[in-house]
Design a protein around this motif. Structure first.
Motif, short mmCIF file in Angstrom:
data_model
loop_
_atom_site.label_atom_id
_atom_site.label_comp_id
_atom_site.label_asym_id
_atom_site.label_seq_id
_atom_site.Cartn_x
_atom_site.Cartn_y
_atom_site.Cartn_z
N THR A 319 87.96 5.31 16.29
CA THR A 319 88.02 4.16 17.46
C THR A 319 86.74 3.36 17.71
O THR A 319 86.54 2.38 17.67
CB THR A 319 88.28 4.90 18.74
OG1 THR A 319 89.50 5.51 18.69
CG2 THR A 319 88.42 3.79 19.94
N ARG A 320 85.50 4.31 17.61
CA ARG A 320 84.19 3.45 17.56
C ARG A 320 84.25 2.68 16.46
O ARG A 320 83.63 1.41 16.60
CB ARG A 320 83.01 4.55 17.42
CG ARG A 320 81.70 4.04 17.57
CD ARG A 320 81.41 3.64 18.85
NE ARG A 320 79.83 3.35 18.82
CZ ARG A 320 79.58 2.01 18.32
NH1 ARG A 320 80.35 1.17 17.82
NH2 ARG A 320 78.01 1.63 18.22
N LEU A 363 75.21 2.67 8.89
CA LEU A 363 75.76 1.51 8.57
C LEU A 363 76.47 0.77 9.71
O LEU A 363 76.34 -0.36 9.80
CB LEU A 363 76.59 1.40 7.39
CG LEU A 363 75.94 1.91 6.05
CD1 LEU A 363 77.15 2.16 4.98
CD2 LEU A 363 74.92 1.27 5.74
N LEU A 364 77.18 1.47 10.74
CA LEU A 364 77.93 0.95 11.58
C LEU A 364 76.63 0.46 12.75
O LEU A 364 76.88 -0.59 13.38
CB LEU A 364 78.60 1.90 12.28
CG LEU A 364 79.27 1.72 13.61
CD1 LEU A 364 80.25 0.79 13.35
CD2 LEU A 364 79.98 2.83 14.42
N THR A 365 75.63 1.26 12.74
CA THR A 365 74.72 0.71 13.92
C THR A 365 73.91 -0.74 13.26
O THR A 365 73.71 -1.44 14.23
CB THR A 365 73.47 2.03 13.90
OG1 THR A 365 74.05 3.17 14.52
CG2 THR A 365 72.42 1.59 14.80
N GLN A 366 73.63 -0.67 11.98
CA GLN A 366 73.36 -1.79 11.49
C GLN A 366 74.30 -3.12 11.76
O GLN A 366 73.73 -4.21 12.21
CB GLN A 366 73.12 -1.55 10.01
CG GLN A 366 71.91 -0.67 9.62
CD GLN A 366 71.95 -0.49 8.08
OE1 GLN A 366 72.71 -1.20 7.46
NE2 GLN A 366 70.76 0.14 8.03
N LEU A 367 75.58 -2.82 11.77
CA LEU A 367 76.36 -4.00 12.07
C LEU A 367 76.50 -4.27 13.53
O LEU A 367 76.38 -5.61 13.67
CB LEU A 367 77.92 -3.46 11.74
CG LEU A 367 79.16 -4.30 12.13
CD1 LEU A 367 78.85 -5.64 11.58
CD2 LEU A 367 80.42 -3.84 11.87
N LEU A 383 79.34 -1.93 5.10
CA LEU A 383 80.07 -0.75 5.79
C LEU A 383 81.51 -0.61 5.05
O LEU A 383 82.00 0.64 4.75
CB LEU A 383 80.27 -1.34 7.12
CG LEU A 383 81.14 -0.21 7.89
CD1 LEU A 383 80.46 1.13 8.17
CD2 LEU A 383 81.36 -0.93 9.59
N LEU A 384 82.06 -1.80 5.11
CA LEU A 384 83.59 -1.71 4.25
C LEU A 384 83.61 -1.34 2.93
O LEU A 384 84.48 -0.43 2.21
CB LEU A 384 84.43 -2.89 4.40
CG LEU A 384 84.60 -3.37 5.93
CD1 LEU A 384 85.55 -4.71 5.82
CD2 LEU A 384 85.41 -2.39 6.57
N ALA A 385 82.55 -1.58 1.94
CA ALA A 385 82.76 -1.37 0.50
C ALA A 385 82.13 0.13 0.52
O ALA A 385 82.47 0.98 -0.29
CB ALA A 385 81.36 -2.24 0.12
N SER A 386 81.31 0.69 1.37
CA SER A 386 80.95 2.06 1.59
C SER A 386 82.07 2.94 1.78
O SER A 386 82.45 4.17 1.42
CB SER A 386 79.51 2.26 2.44
OG SER A 386 78.71 1.52 2.03
#
Length: 471
Positions: A319-320, A363-367, A383-386
């Motif tokens: 969800t996050r 990576l989420l924090t970076q976004l 994020l999506l590629a990873s």
């Protein structure tokens, strides 16, 4: 050139760089289910684990041939067919289709090959004939058996010594065996059982020979990776090695990879305890992606204890992620962005998925912290590629959030059976998404009968008490 993938090899008991016959190609075989019932969470773990490994292999190798079989002739299948009064194919087709549905819901990609035992009887008979001709198998009372003592290296995979196994073996199990460790390659079938004509009479194959024959036909004499659950190490995979090596005079497999067990609330799954969790039942409680993430939250070589809290944590984590992705849905993904190097490093280190998930959170924090559209586009793309290597975050954010949020939006204290109410809401949402409106309406009425009104919102179904039910 990419750094090498290192995997823990059960045969050598150490982590090693992956060795392949060809530098640009890898072959992998994983033992699949015996299809006489629906898949449970223990069946799902290897499917998800080796799906992640196959995704990593496809990233690093030009060509990957991944085979996962179906055992579609077996005494349990025979019993189920006899009880229902139908041919075995009726049973196996039903549960193969169900397995495909369940694994697709968990985001498991279909392997390149899905061989079935019943489609490989000639190859099985030919392999048995080779073993007889080379002195490793013998015929006795319409059975064909592998003679374990003809292969001195027997026991290397499991770490068991032949003399110790012989000392602990029961000698009265089958009087037609030369030695108690010998195992069946072919056995006779009575008229009421499935069977095929062979040089030794009408019969059917033993379990172990099936995988060796399918591997030989589709992947060759020596494969690069053989996977499966830890429970298969002995005797199944031990016997596969003996058969394949003795038949071809070549190493059977370079790297053996085994995932550990799944327990439920600290206990082994068993029918007697009533705690066998079917994937399709769990799908009534949570989206498949949440189940997948929960299965990946523990390293594959460690036991995984399945709990409601583990599934809830996976649901909350997803969800996050999707809430953040919903905020940048207008940002275009960059086509040439590659997965994060540190995440790849974790996966190449014996498939360290928990480490990769930790990097995914970074990576989420970076976004979230990106302050321009250009930076958001790059962060979202990485994020999506990873996450793609893990089989995660593949859905449109609003679609995913609608599936993830219903349980959180439901009051749990009103009903005497909150689990039933959650299940009804999940089933109704699934029916609505499938446009089965008659079923959705029927489930809405059932919820109203339980004292709840369900409202469809952009964030998912919202449950509130009916006006006639006191708060």
């Amino acid at each position: 050139m990419s750094p090498p993938i290192r995997l823990h090899n059960t045969l050598t008991r150490r982590k090693e760089p992956l060795q392949t016959e060809r530098p640009d190609r890898v072959t992998m075989y994983v033992c699949g289910p015996t299809v006489y019932n629906y898949a449970h969470i223990g069946n799902a773990r290897p499917a998800v684990v080796f799906d992640v490994l196959s995704r990593l292999l496809r990233h690093d190798y030009r060509e990957v041939i991944y085979a996962r079989n179906f055992t579609d002739v077996d005494d349990k299948i025979n019993a189920a067919a006899a009880a229902a009064g139908v041919p075995i194919a009726t049973i196996t087709d039903r549960y193969i289709n169900a397995y495909h549905e369940d694994m697709q819901a968990l985001g498991v990609l279909t392997p390149d090959l899905e061989p079935r035992v019943t489609g490989h009887i000639p190859a099985i008979i030919e392999l048995i004939q080779t073993l007889i001709a080379r002195g490793h198998a013998y015929v006795e009372r319409e059975h064909v058996l592998f003679h374990v003592l003809s292969y001195p290296e027997y026991g290397q995979l499991s770490g068991r010594r032949i003399d110790e196994m012989l000392a602990g073996a029961r000698v009265d199990v089958a009087p037609y065996k030369r030695d108690p460790l010998d195992f069946v390659l072919w056995k006779p079938s009575t008229p009421d059982l499935p069977g095929w004509e062979s040089p030794w009479g009408r019969g059917r194959p033993g379990w172990h020979i099936e995988c060796s024959a399918m591997i030989g036909q589709h992947l060759g004499e020596t494969i690069d990776i053989h996977g499966g659950g830890q429970d298969l190490i002995f005797p199944h995979h031990e016997n596969e090695i003996a058969q394949g090596t003795c038949a071809h005079g070549a190493p059977y497999c370079r790297t053996w990879v085994h995932n550990s067990f799944v327990t439920v609330d600290g206990q082994k799954m068993s029918k007697s305890l009533g705690n066998v969790l079917l994937v399709r039942d769990l799908l009534d409680e949570a989206p498949g992606e949440a189940i997948r993430l929960a299965l990946l939250s523990t390293h594959y070589r460690r036991p995984l204890d399945w709990t409601a809290q583990r599934l809830l944590a996976a649901r909350q984590a997803l969800t996050r992620y999707y809430e953040s992705l919903a905020k940048v849905v207008h940002v275009t993904v960059l086509p040439e962005v590659t997965p994060d190097a540190e995440l790849l490093e974790a996966l190449r280190n014996d498939l360290n998925v928990p480490g990769a998930l930790g990097r995914l959170r970074v990576l989420l924090t970076q976004l979230d912290n990106a302050d321009t559209d250009a930076r958001r586009a790059h962060a979202k793309s990485v994020l999506l590629a990873s996450s793609g290597l893990l089989g995660l975050l593949r859905q449109a954010p609003q679609t995913a959030l609608a599936a993830l949020r219903p349980a959180a939006l439901m009051p749990s204290a009103r009903s005497s059976d909150p689990a039933r109410i959650r299940t009804l809401v999940a089933k109704r949402e699934q029916a609505r998404r499938s446009r089965d409106y008659a079923k959705a309406d029927a489930l809405r009425e059932e919820l109203e009968g339980a004292g709840y009104i369900v409202e469809d919102t952009p964030e998912g179904p919202l449950l509130r008490p009916a006006a006639s039910v006191p708060a």
